[in-house]
Design a protein around this motif. Sequence first.
Motif, PDB file in Angstrom:
ATOM      1  N   ASP A 233       0.821  -1.215   0.000  1.00 17.75           N
ATOM      2  CA  ASP A 233       0.000   0.000   0.000  1.00 17.75           C
ATOM      3  C   ASP A 233       0.853   1.262   0.000  1.00 17.75           C
ATOM      4  O   ASP A 233       0.390   2.325  -0.404  1.00 17.75           O
ATOM      5  N   SER A 234       2.106   1.126   0.421  1.00 16.54           N
ATOM      6  CA  SER A 234       3.010   2.283   0.423  1.00 16.54           C
ATOM      7  C   SER A 234       3.679   2.484  -0.931  1.00 16.54           C
ATOM      8  O   SER A 234       4.415   3.460  -1.112  1.00 16.54           O
ATOM      9  N   SER A 235       3.452   1.573  -1.855  1.00 11.97           N
ATOM     10  CA  SER A 235       4.110   1.650  -3.162  1.00 11.97           C
ATOM     11  C   SER A 235       3.383   2.622  -4.081  1.00 11.97           C
ATOM     12  O   SER A 235       2.227   2.403  -4.471  1.00 11.97           O
ATOM     13  N   ALA A 236       4.062   3.675  -4.453  1.00 13.47           N
ATOM     14  CA  ALA A 236       3.484   4.636  -5.396  1.00 13.47           C
ATOM     15  C   ALA A 236       3.269   3.985  -6.756  1.00 13.47           C
ATOM     16  O   ALA A 236       2.292   4.280  -7.453  1.00 13.47           O
ATOM     17  N   ASN A 237       4.169   3.072  -7.159  1.00 15.62           N
ATOM     18  CA  ASN A 237       4.046   2.437  -8.475  1.00 15.62           C
ATOM     19  C   ASN A 237       2.785   1.584  -8.584  1.00 15.62           C
ATOM     20  O   ASN A 237       2.114   1.580  -9.623  1.00 15.62           O
ATOM     21  N   ILE A 238       2.471   0.847  -7.520  1.00 15.02           N
ATOM     22  CA  ILE A 238       1.272   0.007  -7.559  1.00 15.02           C
ATOM     23  C   ILE A 238       0.027   0.868  -7.761  1.00 15.02           C
ATOM     24  O   ILE A 238      -0.822   0.590  -8.615  1.00 15.02           O
ATOM     25  N   HIS A 239      -0.103   1.931  -6.982  1.00 14.83           N
ATOM     26  CA  HIS A 239      -1.279   2.799  -7.113  1.00 14.83           C
ATOM     27  C   HIS A 239      -1.291   3.523  -8.468  1.00 14.83           C
ATOM     28  O   HIS A 239      -2.362   3.722  -9.065  1.00 14.83           O
ATOM     29  N   CYS A 240      -0.126   3.891  -8.943  1.00 15.35           N
ATOM     30  CA  CYS A 240      -0.040   4.561 -10.246  1.00 15.35           C
ATOM     31  C   CYS A 240      -0.537   3.647 -11.355  1.00 15.35           C
ATOM     32  O   CYS A 240      -1.346   4.054 -12.203  1.00 15.35           O
ATOM     33  N   ASN A 241      -0.082   2.400 -11.349  1.00 15.33           N
ATOM     34  CA  ASN A 241      -0.500   1.481 -12.404  1.00 15.33           C
ATOM     35  C   ASN A 241      -1.963   1.087 -12.272  1.00 15.33           C
ATOM     36  O   ASN A 241      -2.642   0.854 -13.287  1.00 15.33           O
ATOM     37  N   LEU A 242      -2.466   1.037 -11.051  1.00 16.16           N
ATOM     38  CA  LEU A 242      -3.912   0.834 -10.872  1.00 16.16           C
ATOM     39  C   LEU A 242      -4.686   1.993 -11.499  1.00 16.16           C
ATOM     40  O   LEU A 242      -5.707   1.800 -12.164  1.00 16.16           O
ATOM     41  N   LYS A 256      -8.587   8.852 -10.903  1.00 14.79           N
ATOM     42  CA  LYS A 256      -8.103  10.038 -10.194  1.00 14.79           C
ATOM     43  C   LYS A 256      -7.748   9.707  -8.746  1.00 14.79           C
ATOM     44  O   LYS A 256      -6.712  10.165  -8.223  1.00 14.79           O
ATOM     45  N   LEU A 257      -8.572   8.889  -8.094  1.00 15.62           N
ATOM     46  CA  LEU A 257      -8.324   8.521  -6.706  1.00 15.62           C
ATOM     47  C   LEU A 257      -7.014   7.734  -6.576  1.00 15.62           C
ATOM     48  O   LEU A 257      -6.193   8.016  -5.699  1.00 15.62           O
ATOM     49  N   ALA A 258      -6.802   6.759  -7.460  1.00 19.80           N
ATOM     50  CA  ALA A 258      -5.582   5.950  -7.397  1.00 19.80           C
ATOM     51  C   ALA A 258      -4.342   6.784  -7.698  1.00 19.80           C
ATOM     52  O   ALA A 258      -3.307   6.645  -7.035  1.00 19.80           O
ATOM     53  N   LEU A 263       0.653   9.877  -5.892  1.00 22.92           N
ATOM     54  CA  LEU A 263       1.420  11.109  -5.695  1.00 22.92           C
ATOM     55  C   LEU A 263       1.542  11.471  -4.218  1.00 22.92           C
ATOM     56  O   LEU A 263       2.479  12.170  -3.830  1.00 22.92           O
ATOM     57  N   GLU A 264       0.610  11.016  -3.411  1.00 28.21           N
ATOM     58  CA  GLU A 264       0.763  11.210  -1.961  1.00 28.21           C
ATOM     59  C   GLU A 264       1.952  10.406  -1.445  1.00 28.21           C
ATOM     60  O   GLU A 264       2.661  10.847  -0.531  1.00 28.21           O
ATOM     61  N   ARG A 265       2.182   9.245  -2.029  1.00 27.07           N
ATOM     62  CA  ARG A 265       3.294   8.396  -1.596  1.00 27.07           C
ATOM     63  C   ARG A 265       4.611   8.806  -2.246  1.00 27.07           C
ATOM     64  O   ARG A 265       5.671   8.619  -1.661  1.00 27.07           O
ATOM     65  N   ASP A 266       4.534   9.361  -3.449  1.00 22.18           N
ATOM     66  CA  ASP A 266       5.737   9.853  -4.125  1.00 22.18           C
ATOM     67  C   ASP A 266       5.336  11.023  -5.013  1.00 22.18           C
ATOM     68  O   ASP A 266       4.919  10.831  -6.156  1.00 22.18           O
ATOM     69  N   PRO A 267       5.470  12.254  -4.504  1.00 28.27           N
ATOM     70  CA  PRO A 267       5.065  13.430  -5.285  1.00 28.27           C
ATOM     71  C   PRO A 267       5.855  13.607  -6.578  1.00 28.27           C
ATOM     72  O   PRO A 267       5.435  14.378  -7.440  1.00 28.27           O
ATOM     73  N   ASN A 268       6.967  12.909  -6.695  1.00 26.45           N
ATOM     74  CA  ASN A 268       7.831  13.083  -7.860  1.00 26.45           C
ATOM     75  C   ASN A 268       7.785  11.898  -8.815  1.00 26.45           C
ATOM     76  O   ASN A 268       8.701  11.720  -9.629  1.00 26.45           O
ATOM     77  N   LEU A 269       6.748  11.090  -8.738  1.00 24.17           N
ATOM     78  CA  LEU A 269       6.613   9.955  -9.656  1.00 24.17           C
ATOM     79  C   LEU A 269       6.084  10.476 -10.993  1.00 24.17           C
ATOM     80  O   LEU A 269       4.901  10.782 -11.145  1.00 24.17           O
ATOM     81  N   VAL A 270       6.970  10.557 -11.965  1.00 24.86           N
ATOM     82  CA  VAL A 270       6.628  11.197 -13.238  1.00 24.86           C
ATOM     83  C   VAL A 270       5.462  10.518 -13.959  1.00 24.86           C
ATOM     84  O   VAL A 270       4.556  11.210 -14.451  1.00 24.86           O
TER      85      VAL A 270
END
Length: 491
Positions: A233-242, A256-258, A263-270
């Motif tokens: 749940d802390s993985s920004a990549n998992i939520h991004c790909n969802l 939008k929610l995912a 971005l809450e977990r990694d504001p710099n995830l391009v």
Amino acid sequence: MSLIPLLLLSLGCVKPVDPAAGGDAAAEAEIQAAIDAAAQGQTGATTPTPTPEAPKGSDTRAQIGQATALLTTKKPEDARAAVDRLKALLAAEPENPYIHFNLGVAYEVMGDQTSARDAYLEAVRIQKDFGPAYLNLAAMDMRGGQYDRAASRYRLGITNDPNNMDLWVGLISALQKQGKLAEAEAEAKKALQINSNALNVYNNLGLVYIERGQLDLANFIYQKALTTVPGADSSANIHCNLGRIYQLQGKSGDAKLALTKALERDPNLVPALMYLTEYNLANRNFVDTVPLMERARDLDPGNANIYMNLGVAYRGTARYDEARAAYEQVIKLKPEDPDPHLNLGILYGDYMKSYDAAIAEYELYIKMGGSQSSAVQVYIENTRKEQEKVKKMEERRKRAEEDTKRREAAKAEEEKKAREAAAAEAAAAAAAAFGGGVPPPDGTVPPPDGTAPPTPAPDGGTAPPAPAPAPAPEGGTTPPTTPPTDNPWGG
């Protein structure tokens, strides 16, 4: 007036085609079986982290640590200093794989790819299961576009260091780059049989399914990770790909929610910034898009896709000069790409009303073989019609202005003549009232014969006229009209 859809570029997956019917349930069962087998019979080893320290004498470990600390700056001059220190250590311990490995890193920072490759190869010659060296060797091949060679490097590394999940993920990625998605899927399942908690394997396996258009199966992978893998749940990549899956499924609210969670977990995830931008632009939310893309630009300044979307966002907020600069940056980064010329044409024609510049960009787009050339050819004709229409409107406006000026000038001339005529008429009336003369300044009115008016007497009567002076003898003086006063001195 735009006839061409807004052209946007995004990071990430190719837009998936409809998946083949069936197969997802079987694939889910296979994945679940692999996870269960790993949970029951394996240790669930975590991915090893490369260490700069040798397992030998403490003095050597400390000196290697000091040398590798210089590499964290990524500056060539510091890397050169690290090379000098590591070579000095190598003279004492020529068979230390950690020294060779860190020499390879230093050479890469300096841009010496040949020496770096030799150093990594020496590290694995000395220690066959030295996984980090295989990783860096394969990564060099990946950067050079040699995906087949990179896959071979990863496989060799896995053979000697099978618990290294980074090697498995690298292999999956190399196979994806080659379009070998079935092989990538198979290797991911093998990795999960070794380590059911390998979050990065879940992530890449989900990407394989997204690319194949199996969105429900990709969703299953990520949901499985979120419910079974510690820290998922802390993985920004998992939520991004969802979020990406939801976007492709048309579930914009869930997307939008995912993406917001990512971005809450990694504001710099391009990628998350890019996908959220895609959501905003679809809703014409240009204001919120600008800061997202400016952040992405600062994080990845060499990414042409970011500048393309930034140009669209600037255009939507009427920052036209900045939009033009963004599109021009795309041209600098990807001079062979016709798409920024299309967006420049839309900017010039539809927003800045610079029709000649717009047509020039459209024609260049067609010349470069843009995929929408047929539509753009029609658009050029419409732009010319619009240009002619605007030209005629401008001519009519100028004629109307000139007509208005002429009417106003004629009216002013008529009013001037009317004022002059009125003044002349008033003057004539006044002159007639005074017998053709000019009325005196004191306001008195002379009699009709022109004689001077009588002077009023103190009692209200009329004073007698003064006697006329007597003429003087010839050559003499005129005597006084009153007798002289007697001179008491007898003068």
